[in-house]
Design a protein around this motif. Structure first.
Motif, short mmCIF file in Angstrom:
data_model
loop_
_atom_site.label_atom_id
_atom_site.label_comp_id
_atom_site.label_asym_id
_atom_site.label_seq_id
_atom_site.Cartn_x
_atom_site.Cartn_y
_atom_site.Cartn_z
N SER A 282 0.85 -1.14 -0.06
CA SER A 282 0.05 0.05 -0.03
C SER A 282 0.90 1.34 0.10
O SER A 282 0.51 2.53 -0.22
N LEU A 283 2.32 1.18 0.10
CA LEU A 283 3.09 2.25 0.29
C LEU A 283 3.44 2.69 -1.15
O LEU A 283 3.35 1.73 -2.04
N GLY A 284 3.92 4.06 -1.20
CA GLY A 284 4.47 4.12 -2.42
C GLY A 284 5.81 3.84 -2.56
O GLY A 284 6.36 3.22 -1.62
N ARG A 285 6.36 3.73 -3.94
CA ARG A 285 7.69 3.20 -4.09
C ARG A 285 8.78 3.74 -3.25
O ARG A 285 9.54 3.05 -2.47
N GLU A 286 8.90 4.94 -3.22
CA GLU A 286 9.97 5.57 -2.29
C GLU A 286 9.66 5.31 -0.86
O GLU A 286 10.73 5.14 -0.18
N GLN A 287 8.39 5.22 -0.26
CA GLN A 287 8.22 4.81 0.90
C GLN A 287 8.58 3.31 1.23
O GLN A 287 9.24 2.96 2.21
N GLN A 288 8.49 2.49 0.19
CA GLN A 288 8.88 1.11 0.28
C GLN A 288 10.55 1.03 0.48
O GLN A 288 10.92 0.05 1.37
N LYS A 289 11.14 1.83 -0.45
CA LYS A 289 12.73 1.84 -0.32
C LYS A 289 13.04 2.21 0.90
O LYS A 289 13.94 1.61 1.50
N ALA A 290 12.33 3.10 1.63
CA ALA A 290 12.76 3.86 2.96
C ALA A 290 12.51 2.89 4.09
O ALA A 290 13.47 2.77 4.77
N LEU A 291 11.55 2.18 4.04
CA LEU A 291 11.18 0.99 4.83
C LEU A 291 12.21 -0.04 4.86
O LEU A 291 12.72 -0.44 5.98
N LEU A 292 12.73 -0.37 3.65
CA LEU A 292 13.69 -1.51 3.55
C LEU A 292 15.11 -0.85 4.02
O LEU A 292 15.79 -1.59 4.63
N THR A 293 15.34 0.34 3.64
CA THR A 293 16.42 1.05 4.22
C THR A 293 16.66 1.21 5.82
O THR A 293 17.60 0.93 6.34
N GLN A 294 15.55 1.45 6.23
CA GLN A 294 15.40 1.93 7.82
C GLN A 294 15.56 0.11 8.38
O GLN A 294 16.12 -0.03 9.48
N SER A 295 14.78 -0.87 7.97
CA SER A 295 15.00 -2.13 8.28
C SER A 295 16.53 -2.76 8.43
O SER A 295 16.87 -3.21 9.38
N SER A 296 17.27 -2.36 7.36
CA SER A 296 18.59 -2.46 7.28
C SER A 296 19.48 -1.79 8.68
O SER A 296 20.27 -2.69 9.13
N ALA A 297 18.96 -0.58 8.91
CA ALA A 297 19.78 0.01 9.68
C ALA A 297 19.43 -0.50 11.25
O ALA A 297 20.28 -0.57 11.95
N ILE A 298 18.23 -1.07 11.29
CA ILE A 298 17.63 -1.78 12.74
C ILE A 298 18.48 -3.10 12.83
O ILE A 298 19.06 -3.41 13.98
N LEU A 299 18.45 -3.61 11.76
CA LEU A 299 19.37 -4.96 11.81
C LEU A 299 20.75 -4.69 11.85
O LEU A 299 21.45 -5.53 13.04
N ARG A 300 21.54 -3.64 11.50
CA ARG A 300 23.01 -3.51 12.03
C ARG A 300 22.99 -3.14 13.41
O ARG A 300 23.87 -3.48 14.17
N LYS A 301 21.89 -2.40 13.97
CA LYS A 301 21.98 -2.02 15.37
C LYS A 301 21.76 -3.44 16.25
O LYS A 301 22.43 -3.48 17.40
N VAL A 302 21.04 -4.27 15.73
CA VAL A 302 21.05 -5.80 16.47
C VAL A 302 22.54 -6.11 16.59
O VAL A 302 22.77 -6.78 17.58
N LEU A 303 23.06 -6.12 15.59
CA LEU A 303 24.20 -6.98 15.29
C LEU A 303 25.30 -6.21 16.35
O LEU A 303 26.15 -6.94 17.09
N MET A 304 25.32 -4.80 16.37
CA MET A 304 26.16 -4.12 17.03
C MET A 304 25.92 -4.12 18.56
O MET A 304 26.89 -4.18 19.40
N TYR A 305 24.71 -4.55 18.91
CA TYR A 305 24.22 -4.82 20.25
C TYR A 305 24.92 -5.85 20.83
O TYR A 305 25.23 -5.91 22.13
#
Length: 376
Positions: A282-305
């Motif tokens: 339901s999101l626009g293309r740019e919002q979809q890309k932003a969500l995937l980018t933010q998911s990558s950032a959260i995953l990196r924080k999990v590893l850093m933790y």
């Protein structure tokens, strides 16, 4: 925009103003870096410095007629090209959106594409630079400069030029009119024609440090603890840090989506994954890309933790409990493959892949990778 108003990037600032001082200004240059690192503000500061009538050694005067016009993005020798979209045929060129773009950039020169598309109410569409923009460039450059020493054509997020638009600029990029400078601003060169890249002088911007972002945020908030946390969360992106200061809703929504998604992947909850797939679609293309980018950032924080004991104090309360529990299932090996899968999905979304198929396939891959570590 003055060089002094651009956060960080001191080495590149010096390189740019020295090129003017030494009379060695390349006619086509590209600034490559995330929008939050300041590529657009730096390009605008350089363009203003080129036009300034009373340049100081390291910056524009900020007071002459040229500087005053540049401060409003209204200088007649500055042509602005940027992504947009509309349903009309033929597509409207950038000049039809100039009023809105000036307003958006003057409010936040670190804005990203999604911010801009929201400003004009088309965030459910992809921003594109069409061939009509290239025609406008060629037409404008057929006239004489109005008053400045240099005419500047600034193309923001040049990687969004379609093939026809890029091809139409090739000849003039190689042999522009005298004292004409092309400034291309891009987040990535991956999707750009090699023939474009071979014609420009490349400048790469580094990510801003936490200290640089914190200093910039101190002008907008006096809560030191909050500033330090947001500077860390922004991961070198001043635009994201500004959004966090104003409203944390977007990032908390991304965090909550990622938490639900990873729990569904771990539990192989197909009904939940299907529901998340519809949310994503339901999101626009740019919002979809932003969500995937933010998911990558959260995953990196999990590893850093898992490896940095001071990470806990730099996490939002919405993610702290999840990161603590989920870190047991994230190791170097499977996190690298998960990040690769997220990046691949972003790549396919960029190229108009079916969002449902892309998200479902990605969910299966992430589920396998999470479970592979859980079963060890």
């Amino acid at each position: 925009m003055l060089f002094s108003q651009v956060v960080g990037q001191s080495e590149l600032k010096k390189k740019l103003h020295d090129s003017v001082t030494n009379g060695r200004v390349a006619h086509a240059q590209m600034l490559v870096g995330s929008v939050g690192s300041g590529s657009l503000p730096l390009a605008l500061a350089f363009a203003q410095y080129l036009a300034c009538k009373h340049r100081a050694e390291t910056d524009s005067c900020g007071k002459c007629d040229s500087c005053v016009r540049y401060a409003k993005l209204e200088h007649p020798d500055l042509q602005l090209i940027f992504p947009k979209n509309n349903k009309s045929t033929p597509k409207l060129p950038s000049k039809n959106f100039l009023t809105e773009w000036r307003k958006a950039v003057l409010a936040n020169p670190y804005l990203n594409l999604n911010d801009w598309l929201k400003e004009v109410g088309i965030d459910n569409m992809q921003g594109i630079i069409h061939v009509g923009d290239s025609r406008e460039v060629l037409q404008n450059l057929s006239y004489k400069a109005y008053e400045a020493d240099y005419r500047v054509v600034l193309i923001w997020l040049a990687e969004h030029m379609n093939t026809a638009a890029a091809n139409k600029l090739l000849k003039i990029l190689e042999e522009p009119p005298e004292r004409t400078v092309f400034l291309l601003v891009a987040e990535s060169t991956e999707n750009m024609l090699q023939t474009i890249l071979s014609r420009v002088q490349m400048h790469r911007l580094g990510r801003l440090s936490e200290a640089e972002i914190a200093t910039a945020l101190s002008a907008e908030s006096d809560e030191l603890d909050q500033i330090e946390k947001f500077a860390h969360l922004a991961d070198g992106d001043l635009n994201l840090a500004k959004h966090l200061i104003e409203d944390q809703t977007s990032i908390t929504n991304s965090i909550n989506f990622f938490i639900r998604w990873m729990r569904a992947c771990y539990g192989v909850q197909m009904d939940t994954i299907q529901g998340l797939c519809e949310e994503f679609n339901s999101l626009g293309r740019e919002q979809q890309k932003a969500l995937l980018t933010q998911s990558s950032a959260i995953l990196r924080k999990v590893l850093m933790y898992r490896t940095l004991p001071d990470m806990e104090g730099k996490l939002l309360k919405e993610e702290l409990d999840f990161v603590h529990k989920f870190s047991r299932f994230i190791a170097v090996e499977n996190s690298a493959k998960m990040l690769e899968a997220l990046n691949d999905a972003n790549y396919h979304i960029e190229r108009n892949a079916n969002a449902r198929i892309t998200f479902t396939d990605l969910s299966f891959k992430l589920s396998d990778l999470v479970l592979s570590e859980a079963m060890k």
